[in-house]
Design a protein around this motif. Structure first.
Motif, PDB file in Angstrom:
ATOM      1  N   ASP A  54      -3.828  -2.713  20.442  1.00  0.00           N
ATOM      2  CA  ASP A  54      -3.083  -4.059  20.519  1.00  0.00           C
ATOM      3  C   ASP A  54      -2.404  -4.324  19.180  1.00  0.00           C
ATOM      4  OD1 ASP A  54      -1.954  -6.224  21.580  1.00  0.00           O
ATOM      5  OD2 ASP A  54      -3.809  -7.463  21.680  1.00  0.00           O
ATOM      6  N   ILE A  55      -1.520  -3.713  18.574  1.00  0.00           N
ATOM      7  CA  ILE A  55      -0.893  -4.149  17.278  1.00  0.00           C
ATOM      8  C   ILE A  55      -0.130  -5.434  17.541  1.00  0.00           C
ATOM      9  CG2 ILE A  55      -0.899  -1.895  16.647  1.00  0.00           C
ATOM     10  CD1 ILE A  55       2.309  -1.807  17.093  1.00  0.00           C
ATOM     11  N   ILE A  56       0.531  -5.864  18.529  1.00  0.00           N
ATOM     12  CA  ILE A  56       1.137  -6.925  18.592  1.00  0.00           C
ATOM     13  C   ILE A  56       0.257  -8.280  18.804  1.00  0.00           C
ATOM     14  CG2 ILE A  56       2.907  -8.417  19.992  1.00  0.00           C
ATOM     15  CD1 ILE A  56       4.240  -5.577  20.516  1.00  0.00           C
ATOM     16  N   GLY A  57      -0.605  -7.913  19.848  1.00  0.00           N
ATOM     17  CA  GLY A  57      -1.739  -9.125  20.098  1.00  0.00           C
ATOM     18  C   GLY A  57      -2.423  -9.523  18.792  1.00  0.00           C
ATOM     19  N   ILE A  58      -2.963  -8.432  18.139  1.00  0.00           N
ATOM     20  CA  ILE A  58      -3.727  -8.743  16.781  1.00  0.00           C
ATOM     21  C   ILE A  58      -2.873  -9.278  15.908  1.00  0.00           C
ATOM     22  CG2 ILE A  58      -5.120  -7.542  15.021  1.00  0.00           C
ATOM     23  CD1 ILE A  58      -6.145  -5.724  17.287  1.00  0.00           C
ATOM     24  N   GLU A  59      -1.801  -8.774  15.330  1.00  0.00           N
ATOM     25  CA  GLU A  59      -0.709  -9.468  14.624  1.00  0.00           C
ATOM     26  C   GLU A  59      -0.501 -11.004  14.804  1.00  0.00           C
ATOM     27  OE1 GLU A  59       1.959  -7.405  11.626  1.00  0.00           O
ATOM     28  OE2 GLU A  59       2.752  -6.587  13.638  1.00  0.00           O
ATOM     29  N   TYR A  60      -0.064 -11.298  15.871  1.00  0.00           N
ATOM     30  CA  TYR A  60       0.026 -12.763  16.265  1.00  0.00           C
ATOM     31  C   TYR A  60      -1.027 -13.559  16.100  1.00  0.00           C
ATOM     32  CZ  TYR A  60       4.926 -12.377  17.253  1.00  0.00           C
ATOM     33  OH  TYR A  60       6.293 -12.269  17.362  1.00  0.00           O
ATOM     34  N   GLY A  64      11.792 -16.946   7.873  1.00  0.00           N
ATOM     35  CA  GLY A  64      13.091 -16.676   7.899  1.00  0.00           C
ATOM     36  C   GLY A  64      13.784 -15.600   8.867  1.00  0.00           C
ATOM     37  N   GLU A  65      12.665 -14.693   9.405  1.00  0.00           N
ATOM     38  CA  GLU A  65      13.077 -13.617  10.400  1.00  0.00           C
ATOM     39  C   GLU A  65      12.161 -14.125  11.635  1.00  0.00           C
ATOM     40  OE1 GLU A  65      15.024 -11.569   9.704  1.00  0.00           O
ATOM     41  OE2 GLU A  65      15.381 -11.782   7.650  1.00  0.00           O
ATOM     42  N   ASN A  66      11.102 -14.743  11.526  1.00  0.00           N
ATOM     43  CA  ASN A  66      10.348 -15.321  12.719  1.00  0.00           C
ATOM     44  C   ASN A  66       9.798 -13.993  13.437  1.00  0.00           C
ATOM     45  OD1 ASN A  66      10.906 -17.888  12.269  1.00  0.00           O
ATOM     46  ND2 ASN A  66      12.121 -18.130  13.808  1.00  0.00           N
ATOM     47  N   MET A  67       9.245 -12.930  12.519  1.00  0.00           N
ATOM     48  CA  MET A  67       8.692 -11.699  13.008  1.00  0.00           C
ATOM     49  C   MET A  67       7.486 -11.335  12.346  1.00  0.00           C
ATOM     50  SD  MET A  67      12.069  -8.849  12.907  1.00  0.00           S
ATOM     51  CE  MET A  67      13.466  -9.330  13.547  1.00  0.00           C
ATOM     52  N   VAL A  68       6.458 -10.978  13.134  1.00  0.00           N
ATOM     53  CA  VAL A  68       5.327 -10.281  12.536  1.00  0.00           C
ATOM     54  C   VAL A  68       5.710  -9.196  11.775  1.00  0.00           C
ATOM     55  CG1 VAL A  68       3.648 -11.298  14.129  1.00  0.00           C
ATOM     56  CG2 VAL A  68       4.744  -9.002  14.612  1.00  0.00           C
ATOM     57  N   VAL A  69       4.752  -8.398  10.855  1.00  0.00           N
ATOM     58  CA  VAL A  69       5.195  -7.656   9.783  1.00  0.00           C
ATOM     59  C   VAL A  69       5.655  -6.161  10.727  1.00  0.00           C
ATOM     60  CG1 VAL A  69       4.307  -6.019   8.096  1.00  0.00           C
ATOM     61  CG2 VAL A  69       3.773  -8.292   7.895  1.00  0.00           C
ATOM     62  N   GLY A  70       4.964  -5.784  11.547  1.00  0.00           N
ATOM     63  CA  GLY A  70       5.182  -4.730  12.275  1.00  0.00           C
ATOM     64  C   GLY A  70       6.663  -4.616  12.922  1.00  0.00           C
ATOM     65  N   ASP A  71       7.172  -5.889  13.430  1.00  0.00           N
ATOM     66  CA  ASP A  71       8.394  -5.802  14.101  1.00  0.00           C
ATOM     67  C   ASP A  71       9.477  -5.891  13.068  1.00  0.00           C
ATOM     68  OD1 ASP A  71       7.574  -6.117  16.789  1.00  0.00           O
ATOM     69  OD2 ASP A  71       7.432  -8.450  16.896  1.00  0.00           O
ATOM     70  N   TYR A  72       9.116  -6.732  11.765  1.00  0.00           N
ATOM     71  CA  TYR A  72      10.080  -6.562  10.649  1.00  0.00           C
ATOM     72  C   TYR A  72      10.331  -5.448  10.081  1.00  0.00           C
ATOM     73  CZ  TYR A  72      12.018  -7.928   6.071  1.00  0.00           C
ATOM     74  OH  TYR A  72      12.803  -7.840   5.108  1.00  0.00           O
ATOM     75  N   LEU A  73       9.313  -4.480  10.085  1.00  0.00           N
ATOM     76  CA  LEU A  73       9.399  -2.946   9.394  1.00  0.00           C
ATOM     77  C   LEU A  73      10.317  -2.262  10.379  1.00  0.00           C
ATOM     78  CD1 LEU A  73       5.966  -2.643   8.231  1.00  0.00           C
ATOM     79  CD2 LEU A  73       7.994  -3.076   6.731  1.00  0.00           C
TER      80      LEU A  73
END
Length: 336
Positions: A188-194, A119-128
């Protein structure tokens, strides 16, 4: 029994990966206090009385004093300096709903969730960051490759700990290291999350192909194409000088695509054998993150006009009533 000190860690979640995280933290020799949030009060009482999780990894002993395992989420947040989020991504919004940005203020937030918020299309870091105003510098991401079942049996495993703040990454890594857990640091928090989100979709694809009767030769081509899709996707969203062959990317993909413990591969295999999505979910009684991730990633693919044949094929099968054999045959013509 946990030892009291100024370092308080709250673990949010009671599934297999959360239970494995409790084991790692408990076996680590640093002085600390662990608080464990468990959703069901009946499970809380069981853990207090019998010292193990009744629903997941029940062989893992958890010697908690009564006050340190609780269903009171606000209490765990209030008493912890470091919060480890370890629920399925599909349930994260509802779990955190009682909280406000002030509950997160000043804390290091660790995401051990390998999924995307529906519903948000966000990884957890971006959502927080978006909903609870948690600065990205306060977020730490735990990547694989690491299955909870192997942690529970103390088989040598590796975790990648990523943060834009090197001190936070090092602190969390030092809390998780044991004689059977080694850690690797990353920024690389974004790359690893995705990558962690995408590998679940690719494991679903591998499971579907296995269920349909495709062999190891085809699976190898599928996975080699999958790592290129991961590289293509993360570079499109967050260009960086990352090495896609690192354990957090390729390693996590391989273990999820091939392991007997991969719930996403298992879910996909059931779809390939003719199960409906609903019947597969009921029979597994566990969350296959790739199912929810597929719809979210498809929205991002459409938004950025990306060409990702494997992800799009899985979406067609799961959400558009595509026939698995027909869709995989069409995919096979696009693989190289």
């Amino acid at each position: 029994m946990q030892r009291k000190s100024g370092m308080n860690i709250g673990v949010i979640g009671s599934g297999s990966w959360a239970t494995a995280m409790i084991k790692m933290l408990s076996d680590n020799q640093q002085t600390k206090q662990i608080y464990w949030w468990v959703r069901k009060e009946a499970d809380v009482e069981h853990i207090r009385r019998y010292k193990h999780n009744p629903s997941y990894l029940s062989s893992v002993a958890v010697d908690f004093e009564d006050e340190f395992v609780t269903s009171d989420l606000k209490q765990v947040f209030a008493q912890s300096n470091i919060i480890v989020l370890n629920t399925p991504a599909a349930y994260l919004k509802s779990v955190l709903e009682p909280l406000s940005a002030s509950d997160f203020a000043g804390k290091v937030i660790v995401s051990a969730i390998k999924g995307i918020v529906p519903g948000e299309n966000m990884v957890v870091g971006d959502y927080l960051a978006h909903v609870y105003q948690v600065p990205l510098e306060q977020i730490v991401v735990v990547g694989g490759p690491c299955h909870a079942e192997e942690v529970s049996s103390e088989r040598l495993s590796y975790l990648t700990i990523a943060s834009r703040t090197s001190d936070h990454a090092q602190s969390v890594a030092s809390l998780l290291e044991t004689r059977y857990i080694k850690t690797i640091l990353s920024s690389d928090i974004i790359g690893i999350e995705y990558a962690a989100v995408l590998k679940n979709i690719f494991a679903l694809a591998g499971g579907i192909c296995h269920g349909l009767g495709f062999g190891d030769n085809f699976q190898a081509v599928l996975v080699s194409n999958a790592i290129r899709e991961i590289d293509y996707f993360v570079e499109a969203l967050d260009p960086s000088d990352r090495d896609i062959n690192h354990s957090a990317y390729l390693g996590d993909l391989l273990v999820t695509a091939y392991s007997q413990f991969s719930r996403n591969r298992t879910f996909g295999a059931m779809i390939g054998k003719g199960y409906s999505v609903k019947s597969a979910q009921v029979e597994m009684n566990m969350v296959a993150e790739g199912y929810y991730a597929s719809a979210c990633i498809q929205s991002i693919i459409a938004e950025h006009q990306l060409d990702m044949p494997i992800c799009q094929t899985v979406y067609q099968i799961l959400y558009q009533n595509g026939q698995p054999m027909q869709e995989i045959k069409k995919l096979a013509e696009k693989l190289t």
